[in-house]
Design a protein around this motif. Sequence first.
Motif, PDB file in Angstrom:
ATOM      1  N   VAL A  10       0.820  -1.218   0.000  1.00 53.49           N
ATOM      2  CA  VAL A  10       0.000   0.000   0.000  1.00 53.49           C
ATOM      3  C   VAL A  10       0.854   1.268   0.000  1.00 53.49           C
ATOM      4  N   PRO A  11       1.865   1.395   0.871  1.00 58.44           N
ATOM      5  CA  PRO A  11       2.716   2.601   0.814  1.00 58.44           C
ATOM      6  C   PRO A  11       3.399   2.785  -0.535  1.00 58.44           C
ATOM      7  N   ILE A  12       3.794   1.672  -1.185  1.00 57.81           N
ATOM      8  CA  ILE A  12       4.449   1.779  -2.492  1.00 57.81           C
ATOM      9  C   ILE A  12       3.473   2.315  -3.532  1.00 57.81           C
ATOM     10  N   VAL A  13       2.226   1.814  -3.511  1.00 61.12           N
ATOM     11  CA  VAL A  13       1.198   2.269  -4.449  1.00 61.12           C
ATOM     12  C   VAL A  13       0.926   3.755  -4.258  1.00 61.12           C
ATOM     13  N   LEU A  14       0.809   4.180  -2.993  1.00 59.37           N
ATOM     14  CA  LEU A  14       0.537   5.587  -2.706  1.00 59.37           C
ATOM     15  C   LEU A  14       1.713   6.472  -3.106  1.00 59.37           C
ATOM     16  N   LYS A  15       2.928   5.994  -2.824  1.00 55.44           N
ATOM     17  CA  LYS A  15       4.120   6.784  -3.141  1.00 55.44           C
ATOM     18  C   LYS A  15       4.281   6.961  -4.646  1.00 55.44           C
ATOM     19  N   GLN A  16       4.006   5.907  -5.413  1.00 54.80           N
ATOM     20  CA  GLN A  16       4.165   5.964  -6.861  1.00 54.80           C
ATOM     21  C   GLN A  16       2.929   6.542  -7.555  1.00 54.80           C
ATOM     22  N   LYS A  17       1.913   6.911  -6.749  1.00 56.50           N
ATOM     23  CA  LYS A  17       0.681   7.518  -7.248  1.00 56.50           C
ATOM     24  C   LYS A  17       0.004   6.660  -8.334  1.00 56.50           C
ATOM     25  N   ILE A  18      -0.007   5.347  -8.045  1.00 56.08           N
ATOM     26  CA  ILE A  18      -0.691   4.405  -8.933  1.00 56.08           C
ATOM     27  C   ILE A  18      -2.172   4.394  -8.578  1.00 56.08           C
ATOM     28  N   SER A  19      -3.037   4.303  -9.583  1.00 51.60           N
ATOM     29  CA  SER A  19      -4.480   4.223  -9.335  1.00 51.60           C
ATOM     30  C   SER A  19      -4.777   3.025  -8.437  1.00 51.60           C
ATOM     31  N   PHE A  20      -5.256   3.289  -7.227  1.00 48.69           N
ATOM     32  CA  PHE A  20      -5.384   2.259  -6.199  1.00 48.69           C
ATOM     33  C   PHE A  20      -6.340   1.154  -6.626  1.00 48.69           C
ATOM     34  N   PHE A  21      -7.438   1.512  -7.301  1.00 47.79           N
ATOM     35  CA  PHE A  21      -8.449   0.534  -7.681  1.00 47.79           C
ATOM     36  C   PHE A  21      -8.395   0.181  -9.164  1.00 47.79           C
ATOM     37  N   GLY A  22      -7.280   0.502  -9.818  1.00 50.07           N
ATOM     38  CA  GLY A  22      -7.117   0.119 -11.207  1.00 50.07           C
ATOM     39  C   GLY A  22      -7.700   1.116 -12.179  1.00 50.07           C
ATOM     40  N   ASN A  23      -7.482   0.849 -13.451  1.00 49.93           N
ATOM     41  CA  ASN A  23      -7.900   1.769 -14.498  1.00 49.93           C
ATOM     42  C   ASN A  23      -9.138   1.290 -15.244  1.00 49.93           C
ATOM     43  N   GLU A  24      -9.009   0.230 -16.025  1.00 51.62           N
ATOM     44  CA  GLU A  24     -10.113  -0.173 -16.887  1.00 51.62           C
ATOM     45  C   GLU A  24     -10.455  -1.655 -16.801  1.00 51.62           C
ATOM     46  N   LYS A  25      -9.819  -2.397 -15.919  1.00 54.10           N
ATOM     47  CA  LYS A  25     -10.049  -3.836 -15.840  1.00 54.10           C
ATOM     48  C   LYS A  25     -10.587  -4.237 -14.466  1.00 54.10           C
ATOM     49  N   LYS A  26     -11.454  -3.408 -13.895  1.00 54.58           N
ATOM     50  CA  LYS A  26     -11.920  -3.648 -12.523  1.00 54.58           C
ATOM     51  C   LYS A  26     -12.650  -4.976 -12.379  1.00 54.58           C
ATOM     52  N   LYS A  27     -13.450  -5.347 -13.378  1.00 48.95           N
ATOM     53  CA  LYS A  27     -14.188  -6.613 -13.303  1.00 48.95           C
ATOM     54  C   LYS A  27     -13.219  -7.788 -13.205  1.00 48.95           C
ATOM     55  N   TRP A  28     -12.175  -7.765 -14.030  1.00 48.35           N
ATOM     56  CA  TRP A  28     -11.212  -8.860 -14.023  1.00 48.35           C
ATOM     57  C   TRP A  28     -10.340  -8.836 -12.772  1.00 48.35           C
ATOM     58  N   LEU A  29     -10.084  -7.640 -12.250  1.00 45.67           N
ATOM     59  CA  LEU A  29      -9.338  -7.534 -10.987  1.00 45.67           C
ATOM     60  C   LEU A  29     -10.131  -8.158  -9.843  1.00 45.67           C
ATOM     61  N   LEU A  30     -11.450  -7.932  -9.846  1.00 42.63           N
ATOM     62  CA  LEU A  30     -12.309  -8.531  -8.814  1.00 42.63           C
ATOM     63  C   LEU A  30     -12.323 -10.054  -8.940  1.00 42.63           C
ATOM     64  N   ILE A  31     -12.421 -10.544 -10.165  1.00 38.13           N
ATOM     65  CA  ILE A  31     -12.423 -11.999 -10.385  1.00 38.13           C
ATOM     66  C   ILE A  31     -11.102 -12.602  -9.936  1.00 38.13           C
ATOM     67  N   ARG A  32      -9.994 -11.894 -10.255  1.00 43.10           N
ATOM     68  CA  ARG A  32      -8.687 -12.379  -9.832  1.00 43.10           C
ATOM     69  C   ARG A  32      -8.594 -12.420  -8.311  1.00 43.10           C
ATOM     70  N   GLY A  33      -9.128 -11.378  -7.651  1.00 43.82           N
ATOM     71  CA  GLY A  33      -9.098 -11.329  -6.197  1.00 43.82           C
ATOM     72  C   GLY A  33      -9.901 -12.452  -5.563  1.00 43.82           C
ATOM     73  N   ILE A  34     -11.110 -12.692  -6.082  1.00 42.20           N
ATOM     74  CA  ILE A  34     -11.965 -13.755  -5.540  1.00 42.20           C
ATOM     75  C   ILE A  34     -11.323 -15.122  -5.744  1.00 42.20           C
ATOM     76  N   ALA A  35     -10.828 -15.365  -6.961  1.00 44.41           N
ATOM     77  CA  ALA A  35     -10.175 -16.641  -7.253  1.00 44.41           C
ATOM     78  C   ALA A  35      -8.936 -16.832  -6.374  1.00 44.41           C
ATOM     79  N   GLY A  36      -8.209 -15.731  -6.131  1.00 47.74           N
ATOM     80  CA  GLY A  36      -7.020 -15.803  -5.286  1.00 47.74           C
ATOM     81  C   GLY A  36      -7.352 -16.174  -3.850  1.00 47.74           C
ATOM     82  N   VAL A  37      -8.411 -15.586  -3.318  1.00 52.86           N
ATOM     83  CA  VAL A  37      -8.823 -15.880  -1.941  1.00 52.86           C
ATOM     84  C   VAL A  37      -9.235 -17.348  -1.814  1.00 52.86           C
ATOM     85  N   ILE A  38     -10.014 -17.838  -2.788  1.00 54.68           N
ATOM     86  CA  ILE A  38     -10.455 -19.238  -2.744  1.00 54.68           C
ATOM     87  C   ILE A  38      -9.262 -20.183  -2.843  1.00 54.68           C
TER      88      ILE A  38
END
Length: 272
Positions: free
Chosen positions: A39-67
């Motif tokens: 998180v500090p690295i993302v904030l320091k580099q001013k990267i879009s925290f919740f992504g740019n245009e692939k939010k649906k796939w990011l959510l799927i990746r997150g859910i699959a990762g947790v499972i």
Amino acid sequence: MVFSVIAFAMMNAVVKYLTSFNVYQIVFFRSIGTLVITVPIVLKQKISFFGNEKKKWLLIRGIAGVISLTCFFQSLNYLAVGTAVSLRYTSPIFAAIFAFLFLKEKIKPIQWLLFFIAFIGVLIIKGFGANMDSIGLIFVMISAIFLGIIFVVIRKIGDKESPLVIINYFMIMAFIFGGILSINNWKQPTSTEWLLLLSLGFFGYIGQLYMTKAFQSDETSMVAPLKYLEVVFMIIIGAFWFDEIYNLWTLLGIFLILLGLIYNIYLKKQKK
């Protein structure tokens, strides 16, 4: 890649050592340790925290990762660490099948044969391996299937999103999932257990970092097979740290899994 493999092996060994804790609490601490770093690295580099245009796939990746993560950690309550890690490495088979079905990627007949050889290794471990528990097998195979989904989803995301954003989606969802389900299953750690639990995220982050650096520094065909050293490390750790027994059938099954998957990597690079 060797540093990466050692880090992941240490993480798996710590999880195995902490089997007295509920798996949701382990997932919770695994996420905290990584988020503190990313998180500090993302904030320091001013990267879009919740992504740019692939939010649906990011959510799927997150859910699959947790499972996948939860099922793998749960499998360590039933299986020897070397066996569990070996079986989870069948994930490229599922990734190739999903890519064939959804991304229309071609699979050569020889690759199907190699996947079959790896699957025979799974059957040998199940049928003749020492202390093979059916519940543990189910958990680790579910983990492998969802890890295969993750590979395909990350390929779908491509370079549209920062790797840190992809990791953060996964870890934030693991943090929420593990935190909520830990409430009624909480066990108060001792001072030593606090350190071990928090080390999970550190080892996980180091493993991811050096794996990325390895793939950036040399050809995939040179680097990728070294990833399977994790199986060797886990068998050694399991035998000497946890007094686990690996009979000849188990070792034969592990060998067939590694043979099928490593040679498949070689064939794919030859094709390119």
